[in-house]
Design a protein around this motif. Sequence first.
Motif, PDB file in Angstrom:
ATOM      1  N   MET A  31      12.202  23.326  28.298  1.00 56.66           N
ATOM      2  CA  MET A  31      11.619  22.909  26.949  1.00 56.66           C
ATOM      3  C   MET A  31      12.482  23.171  26.024  1.00 56.66           C
ATOM      4  N   GLY A  32      13.260  23.865  26.045  1.00 53.60           N
ATOM      5  CA  GLY A  32      14.387  24.379  24.991  1.00 53.60           C
ATOM      6  C   GLY A  32      15.358  23.077  25.031  1.00 53.60           C
ATOM      7  N   LYS A  33      15.675  22.649  26.197  1.00 54.37           N
ATOM      8  CA  LYS A  33      16.434  21.574  26.321  1.00 54.37           C
ATOM      9  C   LYS A  33      15.884  20.193  25.544  1.00 54.37           C
ATOM     10  N   ALA A  34      14.658  20.214  25.716  1.00 58.96           N
ATOM     11  CA  ALA A  34      13.895  18.999  25.018  1.00 58.96           C
ATOM     12  C   ALA A  34      13.390  19.135  23.545  1.00 58.96           C
ATOM     13  N   PHE A  35      13.627  20.362  23.257  1.00 59.08           N
ATOM     14  CA  PHE A  35      13.333  20.593  21.750  1.00 59.08           C
ATOM     15  C   PHE A  35      14.402  20.206  20.951  1.00 59.08           C
ATOM     16  N   PRO A  36      14.172  19.307  19.731  1.00 56.04           N
ATOM     17  CA  PRO A  36      15.092  18.988  18.791  1.00 56.04           C
ATOM     18  C   PRO A  36      16.127  19.891  18.266  1.00 56.04           C
ATOM     19  N   VAL A  37      17.204  19.389  18.446  1.00 53.96           N
ATOM     20  CA  VAL A  37      18.321  20.231  18.027  1.00 53.96           C
ATOM     21  C   VAL A  37      18.122  20.524  16.442  1.00 53.96           C
ATOM     22  N   LEU A  38      18.380  21.932  15.973  1.00 48.20           N
ATOM     23  CA  LEU A  38      18.451  22.170  14.450  1.00 48.20           C
ATOM     24  C   LEU A  38      19.722  21.729  14.073  1.00 48.20           C
ATOM     25  N   ASP A  39      19.582  21.086  12.922  1.00 47.31           N
ATOM     26  CA  ASP A  39      20.744  20.493  12.215  1.00 47.31           C
ATOM     27  C   ASP A  39      21.716  21.670  11.748  1.00 47.31           C
ATOM     28  N   ASP A  40      22.952  21.617  11.693  1.00 45.79           N
ATOM     29  CA  ASP A  40      23.593  22.965  11.408  1.00 45.79           C
ATOM     30  C   ASP A  40      23.436  23.094  10.042  1.00 45.79           C
ATOM     31  N   VAL A  88      12.961  27.203  10.539  1.00 43.36           N
ATOM     32  CA  VAL A  88      12.918  26.455   9.335  1.00 43.36           C
ATOM     33  C   VAL A  88      11.141  25.976   9.146  1.00 43.36           C
ATOM     34  N   PRO A  89      10.297  26.651   8.705  1.00 41.97           N
ATOM     35  CA  PRO A  89       9.004  26.380   8.410  1.00 41.97           C
ATOM     36  C   PRO A  89       8.604  25.304   7.449  1.00 41.97           C
ATOM     37  N   SER A  90       7.601  24.823   7.671  1.00 46.38           N
ATOM     38  CA  SER A  90       6.998  23.583   6.624  1.00 46.38           C
ATOM     39  C   SER A  90       5.501  23.779   6.551  1.00 46.38           C
ATOM     40  N   PHE A  91       4.905  23.023   5.639  1.00 41.12           N
ATOM     41  CA  PHE A  91       3.773  22.829   5.653  1.00 41.12           C
ATOM     42  C   PHE A  91       3.382  21.621   5.111  1.00 41.12           C
ATOM     43  N   ASP A  92       2.244  20.822   5.499  1.00 38.66           N
ATOM     44  CA  ASP A  92       2.052  19.436   5.003  1.00 38.66           C
ATOM     45  C   ASP A  92       0.593  19.928   4.460  1.00 38.66           C
ATOM     46  N   GLY A  93       0.467  19.929   3.014  1.00 41.13           N
ATOM     47  CA  GLY A  93      -0.564  20.333   2.215  1.00 41.13           C
ATOM     48  C   GLY A  93      -0.559  21.555   1.539  1.00 41.13           C
ATOM     49  N   GLN A  94      -1.603  21.928   0.948  1.00 38.67           N
ATOM     50  CA  GLN A  94      -1.651  23.093   0.097  1.00 38.67           C
ATOM     51  C   GLN A  94      -2.756  23.969   0.586  1.00 38.67           C
ATOM     52  N   GLY A  95      -2.751  25.226   0.304  1.00 37.93           N
ATOM     53  CA  GLY A  95      -3.698  26.347   0.480  1.00 37.93           C
ATOM     54  C   GLY A  95      -3.965  26.462   2.178  1.00 37.93           C
ATOM     55  N   PRO A  96      -5.232  27.001   2.366  1.00 35.29           N
ATOM     56  CA  PRO A  96      -5.524  27.633   3.660  1.00 35.29           C
ATOM     57  C   PRO A  96      -5.393  26.373   4.617  1.00 35.29           C
ATOM     58  N   SER A  97      -5.718  25.240   4.358  1.00 41.27           N
ATOM     59  CA  SER A  97      -5.965  24.084   5.040  1.00 41.27           C
ATOM     60  C   SER A  97      -4.592  23.337   5.471  1.00 41.27           C
ATOM     61  N   ALA A  98      -3.542  23.702   4.935  1.00 39.18           N
ATOM     62  CA  ALA A  98      -1.992  23.158   4.967  1.00 39.18           C
ATOM     63  C   ALA A  98      -1.901  23.297   6.494  1.00 39.18           C
ATOM     64  N   VAL A  99      -1.329  22.268   6.966  1.00 36.65           N
ATOM     65  CA  VAL A  99      -0.904  22.203   8.407  1.00 36.65           C
ATOM     66  C   VAL A  99       0.647  22.820   8.424  1.00 36.65           C
ATOM     67  N   PHE A 100       0.839  23.779   9.528  1.00 40.44           N
ATOM     68  CA  PHE A 100       2.082  24.405   9.781  1.00 40.44           C
ATOM     69  C   PHE A 100       2.885  23.773  10.687  1.00 40.44           C
ATOM     70  N   ASP A 101       4.121  23.549  10.310  1.00 43.42           N
ATOM     71  CA  ASP A 101       5.087  23.170  11.644  1.00 43.42           C
ATOM     72  C   ASP A 101       6.508  23.933  11.187  1.00 43.42           C
ATOM     73  N   PHE A 102       7.380  23.738  12.111  1.00 41.63           N
ATOM     74  CA  PHE A 102       8.718  24.358  11.994  1.00 41.63           C
ATOM     75  C   PHE A 102       9.701  23.652  12.915  1.00 41.63           C
ATOM     76  N   LYS A 103      10.975  23.944  12.501  1.00 42.70           N
ATOM     77  CA  LYS A 103      12.002  23.515  13.310  1.00 42.70           C
ATOM     78  C   LYS A 103      12.809  24.832  13.677  1.00 42.70           C
ATOM     79  N   GLY A 104      13.599  24.984  14.740  1.00 43.53           N
ATOM     80  CA  GLY A 104      14.053  26.092  15.244  1.00 43.53           C
ATOM     81  C   GLY A 104      15.560  25.809  16.139  1.00 43.53           C
ATOM     82  N   GLY A 105      16.184  26.884  16.088  1.00 42.88           N
ATOM     83  CA  GLY A 105      17.294  26.599  16.809  1.00 42.88           C
ATOM     84  C   GLY A 105      17.940  28.083  17.419  1.00 42.88           C
ATOM     85  N   SER A 106      18.675  28.055  18.503  1.00 37.63           N
ATOM     86  CA  SER A 106      19.377  29.147  18.862  1.00 37.63           C
ATOM     87  C   SER A 106      20.448  28.845  19.485  1.00 37.63           C
TER      88      SER A 106
END
Length: 142
Positions: free
Chosen positions: A29-38, A57-75
Amino acid sequence: MANETFEELAETFEFLDDWEDRYRHVIDMGKAFPVLDDAFQVPATKVEGCASQVWLVPSFDGQGPSAVFDFKGGSDAMIVQGLIAVLHALYAGLTAEQVSKVDAVAELGRLGLNDHLSAQRSNGVRAMVARIHETAAAHLAA
């Protein structure tokens, strides 16, 4: 409470009989996960408390409690990159309000991760979960 992607992951783990197979699946799953840009691997996105280098690196699509959460990550560690992918399956696509209600310990326990991660890796997962929950709480408070 988990999203559909995590439910599918939990079903997959039910078919994997031993921990070695599950461990390999997490790494895949980690190998398939998108690589985080330097450019995102900076102190502001680094998660403290992990034995390995971890950035979220978190992000939200929208405002308030109904904003949809996503994130990028790397290790810099393959198993940790896989754990980031597992957390992505757990949280991505939930609303900010739903993120704050996820019991990550219980959900990850369904995968058997609690029993097979080293103490350092478990601490790292807790640190990543704390960062995700803090981010959602801050978004809700904004």
